[in-house]
Motif scaffolding. Structure first.
Motif, PDB file in Angstrom:
ATOM      1  N   SER A   1      75.613  10.998 -81.263  1.00  0.00           N
ATOM      2  CA  SER A   1      76.060   9.793 -80.547  1.00  0.00           C
ATOM      3  C   SER A   1      77.589   9.703 -80.497  1.00  0.00           C
ATOM      4  CB  SER A   1      75.414   8.528 -81.119  1.00  0.00           C
ATOM      5  OG  SER A   1      76.043   8.151 -82.268  1.00  0.00           O
ATOM      6  N   SER A   2      78.277  10.225 -81.522  1.00  0.00           N
ATOM      7  CA  SER A   2      79.747  10.218 -81.488  1.00  0.00           C
ATOM      8  C   SER A   2      80.311  11.216 -80.493  1.00  0.00           C
ATOM      9  CB  SER A   2      80.315  10.548 -82.860  1.00  0.00           C
ATOM     10  OG  SER A   2      80.406   9.395 -83.608  1.00  0.00           O
ATOM     11  N   ARG A   3      79.529  12.288 -80.222  1.00  0.00           N
ATOM     12  CA  ARG A   3      80.012  13.351 -79.314  1.00  0.00           C
ATOM     13  C   ARG A   3      80.388  12.796 -77.951  1.00  0.00           C
ATOM     14  NH1 ARG A   3      77.166  18.186 -81.271  1.00  0.00           N
ATOM     15  NH2 ARG A   3      78.793  19.142 -82.546  1.00  0.00           N
ATOM     16  N   ARG A   4      79.853  11.645 -77.644  1.00  0.00           N
ATOM     17  CA  ARG A   4      80.185  11.026 -76.359  1.00  0.00           C
ATOM     18  C   ARG A   4      81.695  10.851 -76.228  1.00  0.00           C
ATOM     19  NH1 ARG A   4      78.881   4.897 -74.564  1.00  0.00           N
ATOM     20  NH2 ARG A   4      80.452   5.006 -72.951  1.00  0.00           N
ATOM     21  N   LYS A   5      82.356  10.610 -77.360  1.00  0.00           N
ATOM     22  CA  LYS A   5      83.796  10.285 -77.298  1.00  0.00           C
ATOM     23  C   LYS A   5      84.681  11.518 -77.221  1.00  0.00           C
ATOM     24  CE  LYS A   5      83.155   7.123 -80.786  1.00  0.00           C
ATOM     25  NZ  LYS A   5      83.684   6.450 -81.943  1.00  0.00           N
ATOM     26  N   PHE A   6      84.132  12.683 -77.559  1.00  0.00           N
ATOM     27  CA  PHE A   6      84.938  13.905 -77.439  1.00  0.00           C
ATOM     28  C   PHE A   6      84.113  14.998 -76.792  1.00  0.00           C
ATOM     29  CE2 PHE A   6      82.847  15.398 -81.233  1.00  0.00           C
ATOM     30  CZ  PHE A   6      82.768  14.268 -82.046  1.00  0.00           C
ATOM     31  N   GLN A   7      84.672  15.586 -75.795  1.00  0.00           N
ATOM     32  CA  GLN A   7      83.979  16.589 -74.999  1.00  0.00           C
ATOM     33  C   GLN A   7      84.782  17.871 -74.973  1.00  0.00           C
ATOM     34  OE1 GLN A   7      80.870  16.232 -72.929  1.00  0.00           O
ATOM     35  NE2 GLN A   7      80.692  14.914 -74.693  1.00  0.00           N
ATOM     36  N   MET A   8      84.171  18.921 -74.416  1.00  0.00           N
ATOM     37  CA  MET A   8      84.872  20.203 -74.342  1.00  0.00           C
ATOM     38  C   MET A   8      84.688  20.792 -72.955  1.00  0.00           C
ATOM     39  SD  MET A   8      84.832  23.125 -77.193  1.00  0.00           S
ATOM     40  CE  MET A   8      85.990  24.478 -77.130  1.00  0.00           C
ATOM     41  N   ILE A   9      85.736  21.423 -72.427  1.00  0.00           N
ATOM     42  CA  ILE A   9      85.562  22.238 -71.228  1.00  0.00           C
ATOM     43  C   ILE A   9      85.971  23.667 -71.584  1.00  0.00           C
ATOM     44  CG2 ILE A   9      85.664  20.430 -69.477  1.00  0.00           C
ATOM     45  CD1 ILE A   9      88.552  21.004 -69.041  1.00  0.00           C
ATOM     46  N   PHE A  10      85.321  24.631 -70.918  1.00  0.00           N
ATOM     47  CA  PHE A  10      85.375  26.014 -71.376  1.00  0.00           C
ATOM     48  C   PHE A  10      86.111  26.927 -70.397  1.00  0.00           C
ATOM     49  CE2 PHE A  10      81.700  23.875 -73.091  1.00  0.00           C
ATOM     50  CZ  PHE A  10      81.713  24.231 -74.420  1.00  0.00           C
ATOM     51  N   GLN A  11      86.500  28.104 -70.933  1.00  0.00           N
ATOM     52  CA  GLN A  11      87.201  29.080 -70.102  1.00  0.00           C
ATOM     53  C   GLN A  11      86.323  29.541 -68.939  1.00  0.00           C
ATOM     54  OE1 GLN A  11      88.549  32.562 -72.177  1.00  0.00           O
ATOM     55  NE2 GLN A  11      89.291  33.515 -70.321  1.00  0.00           N
TER      56      GLN A  11
END
Ligand code: SF4
Length: 321
Positions: A88-98
């Protein structure tokens, strides 16, 4: 209050050997890194491949489990969260990839890919609201909403990166870890994606940890820059200071390799001898000493601390001043 506070983070991977898979040694991919990121700020993270920057980015958001250290995000200890709390916390931090293509399910339409993130976090009241949100997100990243019906293989690399950004934005994050997001793109497309990220940052107050090996790109987007070598931070300061007046010999070599447009520039390329040593058996003292053009005898035995050389400008070198 900082949005992200990382304290003495370590990620060691065991190296196993023999019939009983005994742990023979450890790869110190990240070795005691501390950093902070303010709301709406971009911290650039640079270094050669294998320096630990991607592992650091992933361990901060716990895609890789840290060996020790703490990560505090938005007042919450991320390193202490259990599975459900972390999801549920992951909503606040995301990742975009190469490589956005490998992170986009080829069997799902773009609408389904973006909609999936909205579903997981229950961010739309019904399917009509979800569809409207998907269309809004596609517009926000400069894509025609009609593309929601299409599949990832129908898009160019730059368009796929825009889809990856739309998916990250779907959950309204506060921080995005951008892992070499433009390295695989043509130079003209790189500029478009960087400008899109900058516009979205202003509109949405996003913070970025921007990982790249290209200092020119990092300087363009970051307020501060951190340089890593063999799992450690060797320099940290405002982007202009690191790029124009680097204090650490490793940063000086990286910057000397950036092409200069000015034909009158007197900048000399610093060629470092040898390759980056193995993180399984790092050199004693300063880990950079075998390649450092100005190393002294004490560099082989004394590990330099990261110290504040001038206000706000930190470097881990005995000779930095
Ligand atoms: Fe070079 Fe010594 Fe400074 Fe390390 S501490 S970067 S070896 S001068």
């Amino acid at each position: 209050m900082s949005l992200l506070k990382v304290n003495n983070l370590k990620v060691y991977f065991p190296v196993k050997h023999g019939l009983f898979s005994r742990v023979k040694a450890h790869v110190k991919a990240v070795d005691g890194v501390s950093l902070h990121i303010e709301p709406g700020e971009t911290l650039g993270l640079v270094g050669e491949s294998g320096c630990g920057k991607t592992t650091l980015g992933r361990s901060i958001i716990r895609l890789i489990e840290p060996t020790s250290g703490t990560v505090e995000f938005d007042g919450e200890q991320i390193t202490e969260l259990s599975g459900g709390e972390l999801r549920s916390s992951r909503r606040k931090f995301q990742m975009i990839f190469q490589d956005p293509y490998s992170s986009l399910n080829p069997r799902m339409t773009v609408g389904q890919i973006i909609g999936e993130a909205i579903d997981i976090h229950h961010l739309a009241a019904n399917s009509v609201a979800k569809e409207a949100r998907v269309q809004e997100l596609l517009k926000a990243v400069g894509l025609d909403p009609i593309y929601a019906q299409r599949y990832p293989h129908e898009f160019s690399g730059g368009q796929r990166q825009r889809i990856g950004i739309a998916r990250a934005l779907a959950v309204e994050p506060k921080l995005i870890v951008c892992d070499e997001p433009v390295s695989a793109l043509d130079v003209s497309v790189q500029a478009q994606i960087i400008n899109l990220l900058k516009d979205l940052q202003v509109q949405k107050g996003l913070a970025y940890l921007f990982i790249a090996h290209d200092l020119a790109v990092v300087e363009h987007i970051s307020q501060r820059v951190m340089v890593m070598y063999l799992g450690k931070v060797v320099e940290l300061a405002d982007s202009q200071k690191v790029c124009r007046e680097p204090k650490h010999p490793y940063s000086q070599a990286l910057i000397s390799a950036v092409p200069v447009v000015d034909p009158d520039s007197k900048r000399q390329r610093i060629i470092l001898p040898g390759d980056v040593p193995s993180p399984i058996d790092p050199p004693t003292g300063c880990v950079f000493h075998p390649r450092c053009p100005v190393a002294e005898a004490r560099c082989k035995v004394e590990s330099p601390a990261l110290r504040e050389i001038t206000p706000g400008h930190w470097a881990a070198c005995h000779l930095a001043k």
